[in-house]
Design a protein around this motif. Structure first.
Motif, PDB file in Angstrom:
ATOM      1  N   ASP A  84       7.739   4.618  -8.957  1.00  0.00           N
ATOM      2  CA  ASP A  84       7.176   5.426 -10.029  1.00  0.00           C
ATOM      3  C   ASP A  84       6.579   4.556 -11.136  1.00  0.00           C
ATOM      4  O   ASP A  84       7.227   3.646 -11.645  1.00  0.00           O
ATOM      5  CB  ASP A  84       8.264   6.325 -10.614  1.00  0.00           C
ATOM      6  N   LYS A  85       5.336   4.847 -11.520  1.00  0.00           N
ATOM      7  CA  LYS A  85       4.672   4.121 -12.598  1.00  0.00           C
ATOM      8  C   LYS A  85       4.661   4.904 -13.906  1.00  0.00           C
ATOM      9  O   LYS A  85       3.986   4.495 -14.862  1.00  0.00           O
ATOM     10  CB  LYS A  85       3.235   3.771 -12.190  1.00  0.00           C
ATOM     11  N   GLY A  86       5.375   6.019 -13.933  1.00  0.00           N
ATOM     12  CA  GLY A  86       5.504   6.759 -15.181  1.00  0.00           C
ATOM     13  C   GLY A  86       4.310   7.629 -15.496  1.00  0.00           C
ATOM     14  O   GLY A  86       3.617   8.136 -14.608  1.00  0.00           O
ATOM     15  N   ASP A  87       4.046   7.796 -16.787  1.00  0.00           N
ATOM     16  CA  ASP A  87       2.956   8.642 -17.267  1.00  0.00           C
ATOM     17  C   ASP A  87       1.625   7.952 -17.001  1.00  0.00           C
ATOM     18  O   ASP A  87       1.408   6.826 -17.456  1.00  0.00           O
ATOM     19  CB  ASP A  87       3.135   8.878 -18.771  1.00  0.00           C
ATOM     20  N   PRO A  88       0.700   8.602 -16.284  1.00  0.00           N
ATOM     21  CA  PRO A  88      -0.598   7.958 -16.011  1.00  0.00           C
ATOM     22  C   PRO A  88      -1.325   7.534 -17.280  1.00  0.00           C
ATOM     23  O   PRO A  88      -2.034   6.524 -17.278  1.00  0.00           O
ATOM     24  CB  PRO A  88      -1.381   9.048 -15.262  1.00  0.00           C
ATOM     25  N   LEU A  89      -1.153   8.290 -18.369  1.00  0.00           N
ATOM     26  CA  LEU A  89      -1.849   7.964 -19.608  1.00  0.00           C
ATOM     27  C   LEU A  89      -1.438   6.598 -20.153  1.00  0.00           C
ATOM     28  O   LEU A  89      -2.200   5.948 -20.867  1.00  0.00           O
ATOM     29  CB  LEU A  89      -1.589   9.045 -20.666  1.00  0.00           C
TER      30      LEU A  89
ATOM     31  N   ASP B  86       0.823  -1.211   0.000  1.00  0.00           N
ATOM     32  CA  ASP B  86       0.000   0.000   0.000  1.00  0.00           C
ATOM     33  C   ASP B  86       0.851   1.251   0.000  1.00  0.00           C
ATOM     34  O   ASP B  86       0.486   2.262  -0.621  1.00  0.00           O
ATOM     35  CB  ASP B  86      -0.923   0.007   1.228  1.00  0.00           C
ATOM     36  N   LEU B  87       2.000   1.211   0.686  1.00  0.00           N
ATOM     37  CA  LEU B  87       2.879   2.373   0.715  1.00  0.00           C
ATOM     38  C   LEU B  87       3.432   2.659  -0.679  1.00  0.00           C
ATOM     39  O   LEU B  87       3.527   3.812  -1.093  1.00  0.00           O
ATOM     40  CB  LEU B  87       4.017   2.139   1.705  1.00  0.00           C
ATOM     41  N   ARG B  88       3.785   1.623  -1.413  1.00  0.00           N
ATOM     42  CA  ARG B  88       4.268   1.817  -2.784  1.00  0.00           C
ATOM     43  C   ARG B  88       3.186   2.456  -3.655  1.00  0.00           C
ATOM     44  O   ARG B  88       3.462   3.328  -4.472  1.00  0.00           O
ATOM     45  CB  ARG B  88       4.693   0.471  -3.386  1.00  0.00           C
ATOM     46  N   LYS B  89       1.959   2.006  -3.472  1.00  0.00           N
ATOM     47  CA  LYS B  89       0.869   2.520  -4.291  1.00  0.00           C
ATOM     48  C   LYS B  89       0.620   4.006  -4.045  1.00  0.00           C
ATOM     49  O   LYS B  89       0.239   4.741  -4.957  1.00  0.00           O
ATOM     50  CB  LYS B  89      -0.408   1.719  -4.004  1.00  0.00           C
ATOM     51  N   ARG B  90       0.845   4.459  -2.819  1.00  0.00           N
ATOM     52  CA  ARG B  90       0.524   5.839  -2.473  1.00  0.00           C
ATOM     53  C   ARG B  90       1.288   6.859  -3.323  1.00  0.00           C
ATOM     54  O   ARG B  90       0.795   7.948  -3.583  1.00  0.00           O
ATOM     55  CB  ARG B  90       0.826   6.098  -0.994  1.00  0.00           C
ATOM     56  N   PHE B  91       2.494   6.491  -3.763  1.00  0.00           N
ATOM     57  CA  PHE B  91       3.340   7.470  -4.441  1.00  0.00           C
ATOM     58  C   PHE B  91       3.592   7.109  -5.905  1.00  0.00           C
ATOM     59  O   PHE B  91       4.560   7.564  -6.512  1.00  0.00           O
ATOM     60  CB  PHE B  91       4.674   7.599  -3.696  1.00  0.00           C
ATOM     61  N   ALA B  92       2.687   6.309  -6.485  1.00  0.00           N
ATOM     62  CA  ALA B  92       2.917   5.777  -7.827  1.00  0.00           C
ATOM     63  C   ALA B  92       3.039   6.863  -8.887  1.00  0.00           C
ATOM     64  O   ALA B  92       3.781   6.703  -9.867  1.00  0.00           O
ATOM     65  CB  ALA B  92       1.792   4.814  -8.196  1.00  0.00           C
ATOM     66  N   TYR B  93       2.343   7.993  -8.740  1.00  0.00           N
ATOM     67  CA  TYR B  93       2.357   9.025  -9.779  1.00  0.00           C
ATOM     68  C   TYR B  93       2.864  10.377  -9.270  1.00  0.00           C
ATOM     69  O   TYR B  93       2.639  11.403  -9.916  1.00  0.00           O
ATOM     70  CB  TYR B  93       0.957   9.168 -10.391  1.00  0.00           C
ATOM     71  N   VAL B  94       3.546  10.351  -8.127  1.00  0.00           N
ATOM     72  CA  VAL B  94       4.083  11.601  -7.579  1.00  0.00           C
ATOM     73  C   VAL B  94       5.119  12.210  -8.519  1.00  0.00           C
ATOM     74  O   VAL B  94       5.142  13.430  -8.750  1.00  0.00           O
ATOM     75  CB  VAL B  94       4.692  11.351  -6.183  1.00  0.00           C
ATOM     76  N   ARG B  95       5.986  11.393  -9.073  1.00  0.00           N
ATOM     77  CA  ARG B  95       7.044  11.923  -9.935  1.00  0.00           C
ATOM     78  C   ARG B  95       6.466  12.612 -11.173  1.00  0.00           C
ATOM     79  O   ARG B  95       7.004  13.620 -11.636  1.00  0.00           O
ATOM     80  CB  ARG B  95       7.992  10.809 -10.357  1.00  0.00           C
ATOM     81  N   SER B  96       5.375  12.078 -11.698  1.00  0.00           N
ATOM     82  CA  SER B  96       4.766  12.671 -12.890  1.00  0.00           C
ATOM     83  C   SER B  96       4.248  14.073 -12.617  1.00  0.00           C
ATOM     84  O   SER B  96       4.147  14.893 -13.528  1.00  0.00           O
ATOM     85  CB  SER B  96       3.624  11.785 -13.403  1.00  0.00           C
ATOM     86  N   ARG B  97       3.924  14.376 -11.343  1.00  0.00           N
ATOM     87  CA  ARG B  97       3.379  15.682 -10.999  1.00  0.00           C
ATOM     88  C   ARG B  97       4.403  16.609 -10.362  1.00  0.00           C
ATOM     89  O   ARG B  97       4.324  17.827 -10.516  1.00  0.00           O
ATOM     90  CB  ARG B  97       2.198  15.508 -10.025  1.00  0.00           C
ATOM     91  N   THR B  98       5.373  16.059  -9.625  1.00  0.00           N
ATOM     92  CA  THR B  98       6.297  16.908  -8.862  1.00  0.00           C
ATOM     93  C   THR B  98       7.742  16.817  -9.344  1.00  0.00           C
ATOM     94  O   THR B  98       8.555  17.670  -8.984  1.00  0.00           O
ATOM     95  CB  THR B  98       6.270  16.529  -7.368  1.00  0.00           C
ATOM     96  N   GLY B  99       8.062  15.779 -10.096  1.00  0.00           N
ATOM     97  CA  GLY B  99       9.442  15.572 -10.511  1.00  0.00           C
ATOM     98  C   GLY B  99      10.294  14.903  -9.451  1.00  0.00           C
ATOM     99  O   GLY B  99      11.481  14.651  -9.682  1.00  0.00           O
ATOM    100  N   VAL B 100       9.723  14.614  -8.302  1.00  0.00           N
ATOM    101  CA  VAL B 100      10.468  13.986  -7.208  1.00  0.00           C
ATOM    102  C   VAL B 100      10.225  12.476  -7.241  1.00  0.00           C
ATOM    103  O   VAL B 100       9.077  12.028  -7.261  1.00  0.00           O
ATOM    104  CB  VAL B 100      10.032  14.555  -5.838  1.00  0.00           C
TER     105      VAL B 100
END
Length: 560
Positions: free
Chosen positions: A217-222, A193-207
């Protein structure tokens, strides 16, 4: 030259050496409010770690947050600007609940309330280290050695560290009762669950966020639905990125600015939605507040995208969940009636589907719940008999009965009376008064009850009247009839009942009137019949009857 340490070195006890100062820092707030914020605001340890990771993501200049989580303790390290704990503002931001530079309207950061620090100190003895200073808390006073020896409650202790740290390190030495057994599924679920929480943070913040050495990181949500074998659709609005697929059983994962919030199943879709900017969340940050303007705009775009996606899904692939969503839309929006009236959303008593147009064209309609008095025969004769055991059909009847829809439906008829007048009543009657049974029927029933127990079939067995050999509700009972046995010869009828009981046990839903004998049923029934344990149990019981007689066997099993 400033010495920089690795995350593993930070985890070493050798790095803790420091000089305690005389300054005590109190986690400030009204007593009752503080207790609530610290002890009750978050559900589990992953919430506390999430807060620490969010702070690392929000730290100016941060590009990466490293997380090491184990049942004993967690470490969260970022490479941002850190906090000057020797300054009044720095100490205040980390010790006063609600204090901090973050604003709810600030879309540059993903944190909002400045109260996450309360969740952190509730889960263990905590060290917050930045630059040359560290701040310690032991809220529950569980530690009697090391830097937490003299600390308890909301009072924190500042220290001067031996090493300089550019960013910030949060160490949570877990309280034992805040962590599940490391060998349990709950611990594995914590990490997942902890991994899932930050799956798309990098796509929005660059972190980027790395947990136990692995990027989450799961990359581009699209791209999340690019390879889907289901109907899918992507859409980008001013407020969100929508990547939808027809997977209603999985639900729709909602991410606020890249941070996972919740999974919503009421939209009849799967996939992800990542908002551009923060959503207004509840206190625990696991749902969206009803007044969130951004989410209201996203919902409008989502509903349109869902309707477009549904147009690519054939009627026979629509699940009950999706059809129920469509019924709600039909009831609330007259435009949907024009759009979906011809789609087969409702279920007849024969389990076939029918459209709203066809329902409205009928002179009268009937309602049944599951198998009832020849309803399927009436449908075969052209009557519209709707089965409310189907959730979408049930919802239509609820809305119509409560006058909560503008959908016009024909008047109704009594299905049982109509079936009887048509001469197609094939009712299933269970005989509750067993004194009405003749001697043979009583013997069949008692043998079937003993056999069901020996086969491990956890359903009550009754006798009844019907054209079928037997029927079941799929859960709690089986009813056998005269036609279950094909001969009065003992060896034959005992084997008949053996097969009949296994047949009904293979049904997981009602088998009355219109049993489902698809691939799953056939596979289950065959496995029951071929099971050596079942064959042995039947053979042993037959041998016992041959050796001792029916009376002794029935009495031994409590069916005399």
């Amino acid at each position: 030259m400033t010495e920089h340490l690795t995350l593993s070195e930070f985890a070493s006890e050798r790095t803790i050496a420091s000089k305690l100062t005389d300054e005590t820092v109190t986690m400030t707030a009204d007593e009752r409010v503080a207790t609530y914020l610290i002890e009750d605001q978050m559900a589990d340890l992953t919430d506390a770690i999430r807060e620490a990771v969010q702070n690392g993501i929000d730290s100016p200049g941060s590009s990466r947050v490293l997380v090491s989580i184990s049942p004993e303790r967690s470490l969260i390290l970022d490479d941002g600007a850190g906090v000057n704990l020797k300054s009044t503002e720095g100490r205040r931001n980390l010790s006063v609940l609600g204090a901090g530079s973050k604003q709810r309207s600030d879309d540059e950061t993903i944190g909002e309330w400045g109260i996450g620090k309360g969740a952190i100190i509730a889960k263990g003895a905590v060290r917050i280290w930045s630059h040359d200073t560290a701040l310690h808390f032991d809220y529950r006073d569980r530690r009697d050695s090391g830097p937490w020896a003299e600390i308890n409650g909301r009072d924190g202790q500042l220290e001067d560290t031996d090493h300089h740290l550019e960013g910030m390190l949060v160490e949570i030495d877990h309280y034992e009762d805040e962590v599940p057994d490391s060998d349990s599924y709950r611990w594995r679920r914590y990490v997942r669950d902890l991994r899932k929480r930050f799956a798309y943070v990098r796509s929005r913040t660059g972190v980027s966020v790395v947990i136990n050495g692995e990027s989450v990181d799961k990359g581009d949500p699209l791209e999340s639905v690019t390879d889907s074998n289901r109907p899918s659709l992507t859409r980008v609005t001013d407020d969100a990125i929508l990547a939808l697929e027809y997977a209603p059983h999985e639900g729709l994962d909602i991410y606020s600015n890249g941070l996972y919030v919740t999974t919503k199943r009421e939209y009849g879709l799967g996939g992800v939605i990542v908002s551009k900017g923060n959503l207004t969340l509840n206190f625990a940050r696991n749902d969206i507040q009803s007044g969130c303007k951004r989410w209201q705009r996203i919902e409008r775009a989502l509903e349109q995208a869902r309707d477009d996606l549904y147009s690519d899904v054939s009627d026979d692939r629509l699940t009950a969940e999706s059809r129920e969503v469509m019924v709600e839309e039909l009831a609330a929006n007259s435009k949907r009636e024009d759009q979906w009236a011809s789609r087969k959303l409702f279920q007849l008593a024969t389990e076939s589907r029918i459209s709203l147009e066809e329902i409205q064209a009928a002179p009268e309609i009937g309602w049944v719940t599951g198998a009832e008095k020849g309803a399927d025969k009436l449908v075969e004769r052209g009557y519209v008999v709707l089965d409310t055991s189907d959730t979408a059909t049930h919802r239509l009847r609820e809305l119509a009965t409560a006058d909560e829809t503008s959908i016009d439906l024909p008047s109704t008829f009594d299905v049982g009376k109509q079936a009887e007048s048509e001469g197609v009543w094939t009712g299933y009657h269970r005989i509750d008064d067993e004194s009405q049974l003749n001697a043979d029927q009583r013997r069949y029933l008692r043998f079937a009850r003993v056999l069901a127990s020996e086969l491990g079939i956890d359903r009550d067995v009754y006798y009844g009247e019907a054209s079928a050999d037997a029927w079941t509700d799929g859960r709690s009972y089986i009813v056998i009839t005269d036609s279950a046995v094909t001969s009065r010869q003992r060896a034959v009828w005992m084997h008949d009942l053996y097969l009949v009981l296994l047949h009904e046990a293979a049904h997981q839903t009602s088998s009355a009137n219109r049993p489902s004998h698809g691939h799953h049923f056939e596979s289950t029934f065959r496995s029951f019949v071929e099971d050596p344990g079942n064959r042995d149990a039947f053979a042993d019981l037959v041998q016992q009857v041959l050796d001792e007689g029916f009376g002794a066997v029935f009495e031994e099993h409590g069916h005399s």
